[in-house]
Design a protein around this motif. Structure first.
Motif, short mmCIF file in Angstrom:
data_model
loop_
_atom_site.label_atom_id
_atom_site.label_comp_id
_atom_site.label_asym_id
_atom_site.label_seq_id
_atom_site.Cartn_x
_atom_site.Cartn_y
_atom_site.Cartn_z
N MET A 178 38.79 59.77 70.26
CA MET A 178 38.07 59.05 71.31
C MET A 178 36.86 58.59 70.87
O MET A 178 36.19 59.13 70.25
CB MET A 178 37.90 60.02 72.61
CG MET A 178 37.25 59.28 73.72
SD MET A 178 37.13 60.45 75.23
CE MET A 178 38.90 60.84 75.71
N ALA A 179 36.75 57.37 71.18
CA ALA A 179 35.61 56.78 70.64
C ALA A 179 34.09 57.47 71.54
O ALA A 179 34.23 57.87 72.83
CB ALA A 179 35.34 55.25 71.21
N LEU A 180 32.93 57.43 70.78
CA LEU A 180 32.02 58.24 71.35
C LEU A 180 31.67 57.79 72.79
O LEU A 180 31.23 58.54 73.71
CB LEU A 180 30.70 57.99 70.42
CG LEU A 180 29.58 58.95 70.56
CD1 LEU A 180 29.87 60.25 71.00
CD2 LEU A 180 28.32 58.75 69.70
N LYS A 181 31.38 56.21 72.89
CA LYS A 181 31.21 55.90 74.06
C LYS A 181 32.15 56.23 75.36
O LYS A 181 31.65 56.27 76.38
CB LYS A 181 31.10 54.25 74.07
CG LYS A 181 32.53 53.51 73.81
CD LYS A 181 32.02 52.04 73.77
CE LYS A 181 33.41 51.22 73.63
NZ LYS A 181 32.95 49.79 73.31
N GLU A 182 33.34 56.40 75.00
CA GLU A 182 34.25 56.75 75.90
C GLU A 182 34.07 58.11 76.44
O GLU A 182 34.43 58.61 77.60
CB GLU A 182 35.72 56.63 75.27
CG GLU A 182 36.33 55.08 75.11
CD GLU A 182 37.46 55.40 74.61
OE1 GLU A 182 38.29 56.37 74.25
OE2 GLU A 182 37.91 54.06 74.28
#
Length: 258
Positions: free
Chosen positions: A1-5
């Motif tokens: 999962m991307a950090l912003k997600e």
């Protein structure tokens, strides 16, 4: 999962007690900015209406319910109403609070009861209702208690005595630990934020009396600002803190480090 997600709160409902002004409204702004639908409770409808308009002006979806956390009989019906009208609560921010300043030998018993009823008893009953109706059945949730550095230490003798407030916030600190341990295996995290001194309506009297002493004792030599709690609140409300529970985190300019 991307950090912003990990920080994305779209699709989640956050209930913030005492959310019409001060630290509660600041936290609502932060969670709303990252996509949460925010539900605010407070005693005064006019202040709630102003907060709702303010949040909607920022593009935040907001609902408001007039409620007094010391009216214990109203708590479970309120949580059920929010569940039915808005949806199940994903994030609970227990922010509503009361304080009282008086020398201990002169402290009115009714004032002690008032502080405990808002800061401890009401907090417990709201948390219990949210757990029962929203979090336990779904196996997930984030609970953020707003404690205080006053729950981590005593008072400088130069400051006004606030024994009931210190005691109540100390209770919130250990409430956080005990509740976190009980629900850790159920997908529910419980953490607290322990603010230092922020300029709010509640701290107006304290700052008028002792701001000079407070700043002298604060390594950063400043009070908290309206941006200083938002990042931590977002962290604790989001998936980015999935492995954090039972923590009491001071945001105090370094007061508790000395």
């Amino acid at each position: 999962m991307a950090l912003k997600e990990l920080f994305d709160l779209h699709g989640r409902i956050a209930l913030i007690t005492g959310g019409s002004r001060g630290l509660g409204l600041q936290i609502a702004e932060g969670l709303g900015e990252y996509g949460a639908t925010v539900v605010l409770t407070a005693r005064k409808q006019n202040e709630l209406d102003e907060a709702k308009a303010h949040l909607e002006g920022l593009g935040v979806r907001a609902y408001v319910y007039a409620s007094d956390v010391s009216d214990f009989a109203s708590i479970e019906p309120l949580i059920q109403k929010i569940h039915d009208e808005v949806g199940p609560i994903d994030i609970l921010v227990n922010n509503a609070g009361a304080t009282w300043g008086a020398p201990t030998v002169e402290h009115p018993a009714e004032a002690w009861a008032k502080v405990m009823n808002v800061n401890v008893n009401g907090l417990f009953l709201i948390t219990q209702a949210v757990l029962k109706h929203c979090m336990v059945p779904r196996g997930k949730g984030r609970i953020i208690n707003i404690a205080s550095v006053a729950g981590l230490q005593g008072n400088d003798p130069r400051m006004a005595a606030t024994l009931a407030y210190n005691t109540s916030k100390g209770a919130v600190v250990n409430f956080t630990r005990a509740l976190a341990a009980e629900f850790a295996a159920q997908g529910i995290t419980v953490n607290s934020i322990c603010p230092g001194y922020f300029p709010t309506k509640m701290t107006k009297g304290t700052l008028a009396y002792g701001e000079k002493q407070i700043l002298e004792h604060t390594p950063m030599k400043r009070l908290g600002t309206d941006a200083d709690l938002k990042g931590l609140a977002l962290l604790l409300a989001s998936d980015a803190s999935a492995y954090m529970t039972g923590q009491n985190i001071a945001v105090d300019g370094g007061i508790t480090s000395v």
